[in-house]
Design a protein around this motif. Structure first.
Motif, mmCIF file in Angstrom:
data_model
loop_
_atom_site.group_PDB
_atom_site.id
_atom_site.type_symbol
_atom_site.label_atom_id
_atom_site.label_comp_id
_atom_site.label_asym_id
_atom_site.label_seq_id
_atom_site.Cartn_x
_atom_site.Cartn_y
_atom_site.Cartn_z
ATOM 1 N N HIS A 31 67.599 83.228 39.307
ATOM 2 C CA HIS A 31 67.254 82.001 38.420
ATOM 3 C C HIS A 31 67.056 82.937 37.098
ATOM 4 O O HIS A 31 65.583 84.026 37.022
ATOM 5 C CB HIS A 31 66.644 80.524 38.306
ATOM 6 C CG HIS A 31 66.505 80.083 39.468
ATOM 7 N ND1 HIS A 31 67.452 78.630 39.280
ATOM 8 C CD2 HIS A 31 66.784 81.088 40.849
ATOM 9 C CE1 HIS A 31 67.179 78.243 40.832
ATOM 10 N NE2 HIS A 31 67.277 79.010 41.545
ATOM 11 N N VAL A 32 67.925 83.115 35.370
ATOM 12 C CA VAL A 32 67.107 83.951 35.165
ATOM 13 C C VAL A 32 67.006 83.699 33.095
ATOM 14 O O VAL A 32 67.277 81.910 33.085
ATOM 15 C CB VAL A 32 68.738 85.209 34.612
ATOM 16 C CG1 VAL A 32 68.307 86.260 36.264
ATOM 17 C CG2 VAL A 32 69.833 84.328 34.811
ATOM 18 N N GLY A 33 65.935 83.840 32.890
ATOM 19 C CA GLY A 33 65.505 83.513 31.990
ATOM 20 C C GLY A 33 65.112 84.322 30.490
ATOM 21 O O GLY A 33 64.906 85.669 31.088
ATOM 22 N N PRO A 59 64.307 90.849 36.866
ATOM 23 C CA PRO A 59 66.449 90.403 36.687
ATOM 24 C C PRO A 59 66.908 91.597 37.022
ATOM 25 O O PRO A 59 67.881 91.578 37.591
ATOM 26 C CB PRO A 59 66.345 89.576 35.852
ATOM 27 C CG PRO A 59 65.469 89.817 35.026
ATOM 28 C CD PRO A 59 63.842 89.888 35.721
ATOM 29 N N ALA A 60 66.132 92.521 36.141
ATOM 30 C CA ALA A 60 67.145 93.675 35.761
ATOM 31 C C ALA A 60 66.503 94.423 36.682
ATOM 32 O O ALA A 60 67.615 95.683 37.433
ATOM 33 C CB ALA A 60 65.886 94.755 35.347
ATOM 34 N N ARG A 107 71.206 92.946 29.575
ATOM 35 C CA ARG A 107 70.471 92.924 28.735
ATOM 36 C C ARG A 107 69.020 92.878 28.867
ATOM 37 O O ARG A 107 68.544 92.269 28.982
ATOM 38 C CB ARG A 107 71.421 91.782 27.848
ATOM 39 C CG ARG A 107 72.979 92.065 27.668
ATOM 40 C CD ARG A 107 73.666 92.071 26.759
ATOM 41 N NE ARG A 107 74.707 92.150 26.311
ATOM 42 C CZ ARG A 107 75.816 92.721 25.873
ATOM 43 N NH1 ARG A 107 74.717 94.015 25.691
ATOM 44 N NH2 ARG A 107 76.966 93.175 26.293
ATOM 45 N N PRO A 108 69.021 93.672 27.389
ATOM 46 C CA PRO A 108 66.735 93.876 27.912
ATOM 47 C C PRO A 108 66.199 92.641 27.842
ATOM 48 O O PRO A 108 64.874 92.253 27.257
ATOM 49 C CB PRO A 108 66.502 94.746 26.574
ATOM 50 C CG PRO A 108 67.532 94.789 25.915
ATOM 51 C CD PRO A 108 69.084 94.475 26.938
ATOM 52 N N VAL A 151 74.604 90.132 29.890
ATOM 53 C CA VAL A 151 75.222 91.921 31.184
ATOM 54 C C VAL A 151 75.710 92.940 29.402
ATOM 55 O O VAL A 151 77.099 92.265 28.944
ATOM 56 C CB VAL A 151 75.521 91.750 31.869
ATOM 57 C CG1 VAL A 151 75.128 91.115 33.339
ATOM 58 C CG2 VAL A 151 77.498 90.236 32.027
ATOM 59 N N ASP A 152 76.147 93.972 30.105
ATOM 60 C CA ASP A 152 76.935 94.336 29.792
ATOM 61 C C ASP A 152 77.976 95.276 29.848
ATOM 62 O O ASP A 152 78.656 95.754 29.413
ATOM 63 C CB ASP A 152 76.233 95.815 29.109
ATOM 64 C CG ASP A 152 75.980 97.087 30.478
ATOM 65 O OD1 ASP A 152 77.276 96.441 31.105
ATOM 66 O OD2 ASP A 152 75.449 97.618 29.908
#
Length: 359
Positions: free
Chosen positions: A81-83, A110-111, A118-119, A278-279
């Motif tokens: 789960h990302v934020g 998460p990285a 993305r940062p 994401v890139d």
């Protein structure tokens, strides 16, 4: 021939219930399509997550886990789960919602788990129990178990009319008449429509369109990538074979019950959201589809006898979690339906009772 139970709908809900009933009653499955599972079941995103559906659904999901694992239907995946920094309140709410539930959740960076992240995506919660689920095998096995116990499957058998006389349902279907003591509404997006035909008050089951797509990205979806879901519910994606990615904008657009199709706008929205996470470059949209996820007004599933119409049993409102909860939900529904059998551990059947909507 008269049956004990007629189940309208042979998707995952109806098939699993018929299998759970087994030889304890004479069952007929009435499927409107030419084969079972054409709609929600056949268009599932195919993962099992204890947090998906929220705290009201989690007991059913958790109680289904052992059956799914022991049956070989689950393959480890994990969910992240990302934020962003501004999403910290939502991250903490997720942890709080499942505190004490037994669901394993832990904060992570998460990285470390998503190459090319993305940062600004700095918050992460790891849910290690999330897994792929073999939906087709599970559904097929439930149908086989039901048939093996004596259940009859009738396809092209949409319900046209229903009347209850002298303790028996007299049903008219596209495939001919059927008689049964109990009528089970496991019709998914058509659940309220079936209720109206039977003279029961609809509980407010609303179908919503959910768009899915399969992408080829550059670089390909990394090996070992988990299921990734936005803490605000605006997207999720998961890896598939061959370096592909399944992506959804997590859309919920109200719809009439129908053979739903994706909208190009939703596909574009999903890709735009992915590219802000994401890139990776989206090289191609290889496939796109949509399904209907049907919810009751309070977002919890509906199981149990109707409060006012004798012999009418609800098995509806499974949303996007009907497959991951099928083992426990079908066992619970069979126990309620027959008045016999054990309830799954940790599940409070009263939470899902149809009577909560009676007026």
């Amino acid at each position: 021939m008269s049956h004990d139970i007629a189940i309208v709908g042979a998707g995952m809900a109806g098939a699993s219930l018929a299998a759970a009933i087994g030889s304890r009653a004479r069952v007929i499955l009435l499927e409107a399509e030419d084969m079972p599972g054409r709609h929600a079941t056949g268009r599932s995103a195919a993962f099992w997550s204890e947090t998906y559906g929220g705290p009201a659904v989690q007991p059913l999901t958790t109680a289904s886990g052992a059956t799914l694992r022991d049956g070989g239907y689950l393959t480890p995946l994990g969910s992240l789960h990302v934020g962003r920094a501004e999403d910290s309140a939502q991250i903490e709410r997720l942890l709080g919602d499942f505190a004490g539930s037994g669901v394993d959740l832990s904060p992570v960076d998460p990285a470390t788990r998503i190459p090319g992240l993305r940062p600004e995506w700095v918050r992460g919660i790891w849910e290690p129990s999330c897994a792929y689920i073999d939906v087709a095998a599970l559904h097929a096995d439930y149908l086989a178990a039901a048939r093996g116990a004596g259940a009859v499957l009738r396809t092209d058998a949409a319900l046209v009319a229903a009347e209850r006389r002298d303790g028996l349902w007299h049903l008219e279907t596209r495939a001919g008449p059927v008689e049964a003591r109990i009528l089970v509404d496991a019709a998914g997006a058509w659940a309220d429509e079936v209720a109206r035909i039977a003279g029961a008050a609809p509980v407010g089951i609303t179908p919503y369109r959910r768009t899915m797509m399969q992408l080829r990205t550059d670089p390909p979806a990394p090996s070992g990538l988990p299921h990734v879901i936005d803490i605000n519910g605006r997207f999720y994606f998961k890896p598939e074979a061959g370096g592909r990615l399944w992506l959804t904008p997590h859309d919920e657009t109200p719809s009439i019950p129908c053979d739903i199709a994706p909208e190009e706008w939703d596909v574009a929205v999903a890709i735009d959201r992915l590219e802000k996470v994401v890139d990776w470059r989206v090289a191609a949209v290889e496939r796109r589809w949509a399904g209907l996820r049907s919810f009751a007004p309070d977002r919890a599933p509906v199981y149990g006898f109707d409060a006012k119409v004798p012999g009418f049993f609800w098995c509806a409102g499974q949303g996007g979690f009907g497959i991951q909860t099928a083992p426990a939900a079908s066992r619970m529904a069979a126990a309620l339906l027959l008045g016999q059998g054990d309830m799954p551990g940790g599940v409070d059947a009263a939470r899902y009772a149809a009577a909560r909507f009676s007026r």
